[in-house]
Design an enzyme around this catalytic site. Structure first.
Site, PDB file in Angstrom:
ATOM      1  N   TYR A 180       0.818  -1.209   0.000  1.00 25.35           N
ATOM      2  CA  TYR A 180       0.000   0.000   0.000  1.00 25.35           C
ATOM      3  C   TYR A 180       0.855   1.263   0.000  1.00 25.35           C
ATOM      4  CZ  TYR A 180      -3.217   3.646   1.379  1.00 25.35           C
ATOM      5  OH  TYR A 180      -3.932   4.823   1.406  1.00 25.35           O
TER       6      TYR A 180
ATOM      7  N   LYS B 122       1.250   4.283  -2.954  1.00 22.00           N
ATOM      8  CA  LYS B 122       0.950   5.696  -2.782  1.00 22.00           C
ATOM      9  C   LYS B 122       2.183   6.565  -3.008  1.00 22.00           C
ATOM     10  CE  LYS B 122      -3.390   5.584  -2.197  1.00 22.00           C
ATOM     11  NZ  LYS B 122      -4.274   6.203  -3.220  1.00 22.00           N
TER      12      LYS B 122
END
Length: 325
Positions: free
Chosen positions: A183, A187
């Site tokens: 994750y 990002k």
């Protein structure tokens, strides 16, 4: 560090009548609430998602909240290249497209590494799909920007990127896959691409701005219950409320995406996030070495490497030369 910027009234947004915006992942969470907020401005809002039933539910929920809203929905699965190209072809045929919020994404990665179209799932969803979509829609945005200033693409960053310290990327995570790494790295790559898009759009003179929004720490359990859109369990509500001092609702988080999209004070290369970083009113922040959310992702060398990887992985080349001034 927060930059001094004009006041922004989240309850009384500037009129956007005549403008057209696309939001990916508009069937739940931040995407839905951003669409609902934009619907109040008079803009024509295009909700996209991969599930037709959820799209119908989201659009119906917005119409209940804003009966006069101008909305439509389009099927778009950012994990599938064919779906991206089909939706983009439809959108390019429209008279105008003023902005896109690249919102869809995997927030809770699978415990074990999974793939979509030959790429790690979180990477494909959060990064590659949106890179390809933004490139496919650049002609539509640029044509609008040439006629009317203010065309933008908004990338969804994250406060979690402040914990990222590496310049050595392993985007596919073929070894050492971990949920958190998947994750946060995704990002980080999104923010690096946003910064690189900003540099390339400016260098080519394309009248489209690339900006970042991040929602702070926004939880569905602190958000309004909406049938078919947001229906947190009692346990989820309880756990979210325990985090009230540091968390906010998805509605509040979505105000950052909306401000990044429509506030004239937001310029190319800016970031919009909560004034308290985790929660609070949306504020324009500096994207430079003093900002721990972007200190590494804003570096040109990092952006160039991320861009080259995404071009190769998606076989997408953005048509900068065709739309430069």
């Amino acid at each position: 560090m927060a930059r001094t910027d004009p006041a922004w009234d989240t309850e009384h947004l500037p009129d956007q009548t005549g403008r057209v915006f696309l939001i990916t992942g508009a069937t739940a969470g931040l995407g839905f609430f951003a669409a609902a907020q934009l619907a109040r401005t008079g803009a024509h809002v295009i909700l996209s998602g991969r599930n037709p039933n959820r799209l119908s539910a989201s659009r119906a929920a917005i119409m209940r909240r804003v009966p006069e809203a101008s909305t439509e929905s389009i099927l778009l699965d950012v994990t599938k290249g064919g779906s991206i190209r089909s939706a983009a072809a439809t959108l390019r045929s429209r008279e105008r497209l003023d902005g896109i919020i690249l919102n869809a994404g995997v927030v809770h990665p699978p415990k074990e590494r999974e793939e979509a179209e030959g790429h790690e799932l979180v990477l494909q969803t959060n990064v590659l799909g949106h890179f390809a979509l933004a490139g496919e829609l650049l002609p539509a945005l640029a044509r609008t920007g040439l006629r009317t200033p203010g065309a933008r693409m908004v990338w969804l960053g994250s406060v979690s990127v402040a914990s990222w310290r590496s310049r050595d990327l392993a985007p596919e995570l073929e070894a050492g896959y971990k949920m958190a790494r998947a994750y946060v790295q995704s990002k980080f790559l999104v923010q690096a691409l946003a910064a690189e898009a900003d540099r390339r759009l400016r260098a080519a003179g394309v009248p489209v701005a690339s900006v970042i929004a991040h929602p702070g720490y926004s939880l569905g359990g602190r958000s309004a219950g909406i049938a078919g859109v947001n229906q947190p369990s009692r346990l989820k509500r309880f756990l979210a409320n325990l985090q009230a001092p540091i968390a906010q609702s998805k509605e509040a988080g979505a105000t950052n995406e909306v401000r990044a999209l429509i506030d004239p004070a937001v310029g190319p290369g800016d970031m919009v996030g909560p004034v308290g970083r985790l929660r609070g009113e949306p504020r324009i922040t500096d994207r430079d070495a003093r900002n721990p959310l972007t200190a590494i992702s804003a570096e040109p060398e990092v952006g160039a490497a991320a861009w080259a990887f995404c071009e190769d992985a998606t076989r997408t080349v953005w048509p900068f030369a065709r739309f430069g001034r």
